[in-house]
Design a protein around this motif. Sequence first.
Motif, PDB file in Angstrom:
ATOM      1  N   ASP A   1       0.833  -1.209   0.000  1.00  0.00           N
ATOM      2  CA  ASP A   1       0.000   0.000   0.000  1.00  0.00           C
ATOM      3  C   ASP A   1       0.863   1.253   0.000  1.00  0.00           C
ATOM      4  O   ASP A   1       0.604   2.202  -0.743  1.00  0.00           O
ATOM      5  N   ILE A   2       1.887   1.257   0.842  1.00  0.00           N
ATOM      6  CA  ILE A   2       2.790   2.412   0.906  1.00  0.00           C
ATOM      7  C   ILE A   2       3.518   2.594  -0.421  1.00  0.00           C
ATOM      8  O   ILE A   2       3.695   3.716  -0.903  1.00  0.00           O
ATOM      9  N   SER A   3       3.916   1.516  -1.025  1.00  0.00           N
ATOM     10  CA  SER A   3       4.598   1.580  -2.319  1.00  0.00           C
ATOM     11  C   SER A   3       3.685   2.199  -3.381  1.00  0.00           C
ATOM     12  O   SER A   3       4.131   3.032  -4.181  1.00  0.00           O
ATOM     13  N   ASP A   4       2.418   1.806  -3.387  1.00  0.00           N
ATOM     14  CA  ASP A   4       1.458   2.369  -4.337  1.00  0.00           C
ATOM     15  C   ASP A   4       1.286   3.867  -4.117  1.00  0.00           C
ATOM     16  O   ASP A   4       1.255   4.650  -5.076  1.00  0.00           O
ATOM     17  N   VAL A   5       1.172   4.270  -2.868  1.00  0.00           N
ATOM     18  CA  VAL A   5       1.012   5.688  -2.549  1.00  0.00           C
ATOM     19  C   VAL A   5       2.245   6.464  -3.007  1.00  0.00           C
ATOM     20  O   VAL A   5       2.131   7.536  -3.615  1.00  0.00           O
ATOM     21  N   MET A   6       3.412   5.932  -2.741  1.00  0.00           N
ATOM     22  CA  MET A   6       4.646   6.615  -3.137  1.00  0.00           C
ATOM     23  C   MET A   6       4.755   6.733  -4.655  1.00  0.00           C
ATOM     24  O   MET A   6       5.212   7.760  -5.171  1.00  0.00           O
ATOM     25  N   ALA A   7       4.332   5.720  -5.367  1.00  0.00           N
ATOM     26  CA  ALA A   7       4.375   5.772  -6.830  1.00  0.00           C
ATOM     27  C   ALA A   7       3.442   6.863  -7.349  1.00  0.00           C
ATOM     28  O   ALA A   7       3.807   7.631  -8.257  1.00  0.00           O
ATOM     29  N   ARG A   8       2.241   6.961  -6.780  1.00  0.00           N
ATOM     30  CA  ARG A   8       1.307   8.012  -7.192  1.00  0.00           C
ATOM     31  C   ARG A   8       1.863   9.394  -6.855  1.00  0.00           C
ATOM     32  O   ARG A   8       1.752  10.328  -7.652  1.00  0.00           O
ATOM     33  N   GLN A   9       2.450   9.518  -5.680  1.00  0.00           N
ATOM     34  CA  GLN A   9       3.023  10.801  -5.292  1.00  0.00           C
ATOM     35  C   GLN A   9       4.176  11.194  -6.210  1.00  0.00           C
ATOM     36  O   GLN A   9       4.310  12.369  -6.568  1.00  0.00           O
ATOM     37  N   GLN A  10       4.991  10.258  -6.592  1.00  0.00           N
ATOM     38  CA  GLN A  10       6.108  10.548  -7.493  1.00  0.00           C
ATOM     39  C   GLN A  10       5.600  11.042  -8.839  1.00  0.00           C
ATOM     40  O   GLN A  10       6.146  11.990  -9.407  1.00  0.00           O
ATOM     41  N   THR A  11       4.538  10.423  -9.333  1.00  0.00           N
ATOM     42  CA  THR A  11       3.945  10.860 -10.597  1.00  0.00           C
ATOM     43  C   THR A  11       3.398  12.282 -10.458  1.00  0.00           C
ATOM     44  O   THR A  11       3.607  13.123 -11.340  1.00  0.00           O
ATOM     45  N   GLU A  12       2.724  12.548  -9.356  1.00  0.00           N
ATOM     46  CA  GLU A  12       2.174  13.880  -9.128  1.00  0.00           C
ATOM     47  C   GLU A  12       3.284  14.918  -8.974  1.00  0.00           C
ATOM     48  O   GLU A  12       3.188  16.023  -9.515  1.00  0.00           O
ATOM     49  N   ILE A  13       4.340  14.576  -8.279  1.00  0.00           N
ATOM     50  CA  ILE A  13       5.477  15.490  -8.120  1.00  0.00           C
ATOM     51  C   ILE A  13       6.096  15.800  -9.475  1.00  0.00           C
ATOM     52  O   ILE A  13       6.428  16.954  -9.772  1.00  0.00           O
ATOM     53  N   ALA A  14       6.256  14.788 -10.309  1.00  0.00           N
ATOM     54  CA  ALA A  14       6.832  15.005 -11.641  1.00  0.00           C
ATOM     55  C   ALA A  14       5.933  15.925 -12.469  1.00  0.00           C
ATOM     56  O   ALA A  14       6.432  16.832 -13.154  1.00  0.00           O
ATOM     57  N   THR A  15       4.630  15.722 -12.398  1.00  0.00           N
ATOM     58  CA  THR A  15       3.690  16.577 -13.127  1.00  0.00           C
ATOM     59  C   THR A  15       3.767  18.014 -12.632  1.00  0.00           C
ATOM     60  O   THR A  15       3.833  18.960 -13.426  1.00  0.00           O
ATOM     61  N   LEU A  16       3.767  18.191 -11.321  1.00  0.00           N
ATOM     62  CA  LEU A  16       3.838  19.538 -10.751  1.00  0.00           C
ATOM     63  C   LEU A  16       5.160  20.217 -11.077  1.00  0.00           C
ATOM     64  O   LEU A  16       5.191  21.423 -11.359  1.00  0.00           O
ATOM     65  N   THR A  17       6.245  19.456 -11.080  1.00  0.00           N
ATOM     66  CA  THR A  17       7.551  20.013 -11.432  1.00  0.00           C
ATOM     67  C   THR A  17       7.545  20.520 -12.872  1.00  0.00           C
ATOM     68  O   THR A  17       8.048  21.611 -13.162  1.00  0.00           O
ATOM     69  N   ARG A  18       6.962  19.728 -13.776  1.00  0.00           N
ATOM     70  CA  ARG A  18       6.874  20.163 -15.180  1.00  0.00           C
ATOM     71  C   ARG A  18       6.031  21.433 -15.305  1.00  0.00           C
ATOM     72  O   ARG A  18       6.380  22.358 -16.046  1.00  0.00           O
ATOM     73  N   ARG A  19       4.920  21.492 -14.567  1.00  0.00           N
ATOM     74  CA  ARG A  19       4.052  22.671 -14.634  1.00  0.00           C
ATOM     75  C   ARG A  19       4.771  23.915 -14.106  1.00  0.00           C
ATOM     76  O   ARG A  19       4.655  25.000 -14.687  1.00  0.00           O
ATOM     77  N   VAL A  20       5.483  23.786 -13.012  1.00  0.00           N
ATOM     78  CA  VAL A  20       6.221  24.921 -12.462  1.00  0.00           C
ATOM     79  C   VAL A  20       7.274  25.373 -13.453  1.00  0.00           C
ATOM     80  O   VAL A  20       7.453  26.578 -13.679  1.00  0.00           O
ATOM     81  N   GLN A  21       7.968  24.443 -14.073  1.00  0.00           N
ATOM     82  CA  GLN A  21       8.985  24.796 -15.074  1.00  0.00           C
ATOM     83  C   GLN A  21       8.357  25.545 -16.245  1.00  0.00           C
ATOM     84  O   GLN A  21       8.899  26.551 -16.704  1.00  0.00           O
ATOM     85  N   MET A  22       7.200  25.073 -16.710  1.00  0.00           N
ATOM     86  CA  MET A  22       6.512  25.745 -17.812  1.00  0.00           C
ATOM     87  C   MET A  22       6.110  27.163 -17.410  1.00  0.00           C
ATOM     88  O   MET A  22       6.259  28.103 -18.197  1.00  0.00           O
TER      89      MET A  22
END
Length: 64
Positions: A17-38
Motif C-alpha cells: 500500500d505504501i509503495s502504491d502511494v509513493m508511486a502516485r506521489q512521485q507521478t504527481e510530483i513530476a507533473t507539478l515540477t513540469r508545470r512549475v517549469q513551464m
Amino acid sequence: MQNLEEQIAHLTRTVEDISDVMARQQTEIATLTRRVQMLMEREAGREESGGGSATFGNERPPHY
C-alpha cells in the motif's frame, strides 16, 4: 506460528500500500515540477518581451 504468518501478511500488505502511494506521489510530483517549469519559462518570456509590469509590495502602479 500462525500469528507470525498473519503479521507478515499484514506487513506485506502495508508495504505494498505504501509503495502504491509513493508511486502516485512521485507521478504527481513530476507533473507539478513540469508545470512549475513551464510557468517559469512563460514568465521569463513575458519579462523579456517587457510585459512583466507587476506591482509588488509598496510599489505604486504606473497609473499614479
